[in-house]
Design a protein around this motif. Structure first.
Motif: not given
Length: 396
Positions: A338-354
């Motif tokens: 789930a974290v990986e998908i959120i990190a690559g979402g709109y907008p993208t963000r770092s894994r740590e932020d996700a």
């Protein structure tokens, strides 16, 4: 939308709200219903049970604590029965319900022809607190610095309207249209939330299976046959929420819990969040989403790509519908997915932020109704321990 600390929530482990009623409390409630004890005696039993359940949650290490909804028979009790202008009706005909709702279809299939409900017979007004006295008692059980960890669960403001539609929710001589009805209901919700906040409440969860019903193809098909515009209805309901949450304090976290039914372990519908994800995550002005994700009927994590910065997804990866204990490694792997998908979402963000935007919980309450789900108190403990164990492994 409030712009406070919500991108980095004060918790990464939670439970949705309701907990199994202890045997002693069930027996006392049965005595009360059979006129074998007084209301005061029932309340004393509830107080004692809630005190134990609060300590139970704290001993487990849960950062979000509720009263387990131990005073309620059903999760949605409280608001509508307490507000002036709303009248409880013990046996409303199912003909006055929207036929395409998944749970209406289920109870019809069970041979039922009516259901308890509420009808608005005069102007809605909040003349007294709804959940405020319960919160005061809950607050008395913890240290002052722990009050911010307490959560109040509230029934959705759209619950009755979704069930009955414009024709059967309110007396048409009282309210001419939905706007008039919702304006007064929104005012009542705002007053309740404001008083809870004044008492120290900083976490409110609105329970709303209705949003998941919009994910069910059976309901979409039924709405099309009835000539109802599901997109317009969804946006109407989002607007109701946004009117309630508008201008809330930065340190008040309001979440919405969405599931597909949870009565004694039974579900009512299936369908992933894709149908509502963009409108729900982006347009719905709440701080966190408690999401059912314990089985394939909830779909995959792809809808999470729409989760904006500043909002939190609480992943309900541990089921409350049965006692089978999940595997910690599997749960941890799903969190990472789930974290990986959120990190690559709109907008993208770092894994740590996700990762900071994700929390873990059971998928629903353990007892949305007084009967509880088909699992034991020992099962409940093990599942909550598992949630805490995985959270410590993921977030430290």
């Amino acid at each position: 939308m409030s712009s406070g600390l919500h991108a980095d929530p004060p918790f990464h482990v939670a439970h949705v709200g309701s907990l199994l009623r202890p045997r002693e409390l069930l027996e006392k409630r049965s005595q009360f219903e059979n006129q074998q004890c007084t209301a005061a005696e029932l309340k004393a039993a509830e107080d004692a049970a809630i005190a134990k359940i609060v300590k139970f949650q704290q001993d487990l290490g849960l950062r979000v604590v509720t009263d387990g909804e131990l005073r309620r028979r059903f999760y949605f009790e409280g608001m509508f029965e307490t507000l002036e202008g709303m009248t409880f009706v013990p046996n409303r005909s199912l003909d006055e319900c929207r036929e395409y709702l998944p749970y209406i279809q289920v109870i019809r299939a069970m041979g039922m022809t009516d259901t308890p409900s509420v009808f608005t017979t005069s102007k809605i007004k909040r003349s007294r607190g709804v959940y405020t006295e319960d919160f005061k008692f809950l607050k008395s059980l913890v240290k002052p610095e722990e009050v911010e960890t307490l959560k109040v669960t509230i029934v959705s403001p759209i619950w009755l309207h979704l069930r009955h539609g414009s024709q059967h929710t309110y007396d048409l001589s009282v309210y001419k249209n939905d706007d008039e009805y919702f304006n007064d209901l929104i005012q009542a919700y705002c007053e309740e939330i404001n008083e809870l906040y004044a008492l120290g409440c900083r976490q409110i969860q609105i329970d709303d299976p209705g949003f998941c019903f919009f994910c069910a193809q059976s309901m979409m098909d039924g709405m099309a046959r009835a000539g109802d515009d599901h997109g317009a209805l969804l946006m109407q309901y989002i607007a109701v929420y946004n009117a309630i949450t508008k201008g809330r304090p930065d340190d008040l976290m309001i979440g919405v819990h969405m599931c597909r039914g949870n009565r004694m372990g039974m579900h009512y519908c299936e369908g992933g969040y894709n149908a509502v994800a963009e409108k729900m995550f982006v347009d719905l002005d709440v701080d966190c989403f408690y999401l059912e994700y314990d089985t394939d009927r909830a779909g995959d994590f792809q809808p999470l790509r729409y989760l904006p910065l500043g909002k939190v997804a609480v992943l309900g990866l541990v089921t409350t519908k049965n006692g089978t204990l999940e595997n910690a490694s599997d749960i941890r792997a799903r969190v990472e997915e789930a974290v990986e998908i959120i990190a690559g979402g709109y907008p993208t963000r770092s894994r740590e932020d996700a990762l900071r935007q994700v929390c873990l919980s059971p998928q629903c309450g353990f007892a949305s109704t007084v009967e509880g789900n088909p699992l034991t108190e020992e099962d409940q403990t093990k599942k909550l321990q598992l949630v805490c164990e995985v959270a410590r492994a993921v977030w430290g």
